[in-house]
Design an enzyme around this catalytic site. Sequence first.
Site: not given
Length: 389
Positions: A146-148
């Site tokens: 997720l995300s980074a």
Amino acid sequence: MRNIPDTIARLTILRARQPLWEATNDKDRLSDLTGFGSNPGALRARVYVPAKLPEGAALVVVLHGCTQSATGYDHGSGWSLLAEQEGFAVLFPEQQRANNANLCFNWFVPGDIRRDSGEALSIRQMVEALVVAHKIDRERIFVTKLSAGGAMTSVMLSVYPDVFAGGAIIAGLAYGSATTIPEAFDRVRGHGGPSEQELPRLVRAASSHKGPWPTVSIWHGTADNTVVPFNADAILVQWQGVHSTDANPKRSETVDGHMRQVWCDTSGRELIEKFSIAGMGHGAPLKTPGDNGLGSAGPFMLDVGISSTRHIACFWGIMETGAQGSRTKISADAATLSGTILQPAAKRRKNRGRTTLSRQERRPLNAVGSQADVTKVIEDALRAAGLMQ
């Protein structure tokens, strides 16, 4: 370039948000992996290996989000529980504060996103150590998160396409979309970035690999204002170019009430899937235990009635029990869906870098305060996003 009131308003909102993905439990099912190589990225390695792991099992690499530990993300996503149930191993690379103050993987730092360099090489060394120690099937190694961590998933798929059979990017960014802190901060907001022609070239230039290429699962909330849905479109365009698929999906369907689109090769094999989670903000889609759920809801671990963990494992073919959910087919030539998905290329180019502001965001510059306040807001926002130490 965006105007200053736009920038400051967005930074103020980001500053007000709570830290991302804080671990809220102390239930640690993971153990440490040591001595796995030179570890140039100085990462920690956590693993979950079922006691009766069969020879030739699959391996899933899970990359946590900013401010979170491997243990916290495992608790929220349920990957180790699924590994026990289905008989595969899980590797959780863990960021250290000496590398990034907010524990974000450095997906925008050139030295960490090249093949055989930095954090990317550390993760590759961890994978190799587990493959050798537990006789993992080299044809069934996958990476997600997720995300980074989702952005770092894009990195690993791009620089090591010969290692990973597939990946799943949740609220992430395309490979090569940023190589500096200012670029990274702009990209999460949907401003600028490589052209649609350049995106697939970045992947092809990241290694000497000529194919076959990893399959890719893309997940994004249509109401994500942290990493805007434009980034899911960029990931899609990047891998459509790599796989040389048609622009339009082979089929579209709703799964547990959310839109799924699929792109296939000429034989009908699924190469790319894209889930657009209706009304979801920034986070991983979950379906809490009960009725085929998994994991635990919390900050940025969002119970929206669909288990991304189970569906991703099913897409990769590492689940025997399946997780198909409730599906309804719709017309494959649907022109417009919620969010930014299925926009024609010309419209995507026209909308590049444009994001509608809410009434709260449309505040004048003097609403922020003095120049010192402005500087502090910017620095705090960059730290919250993991772009500044």
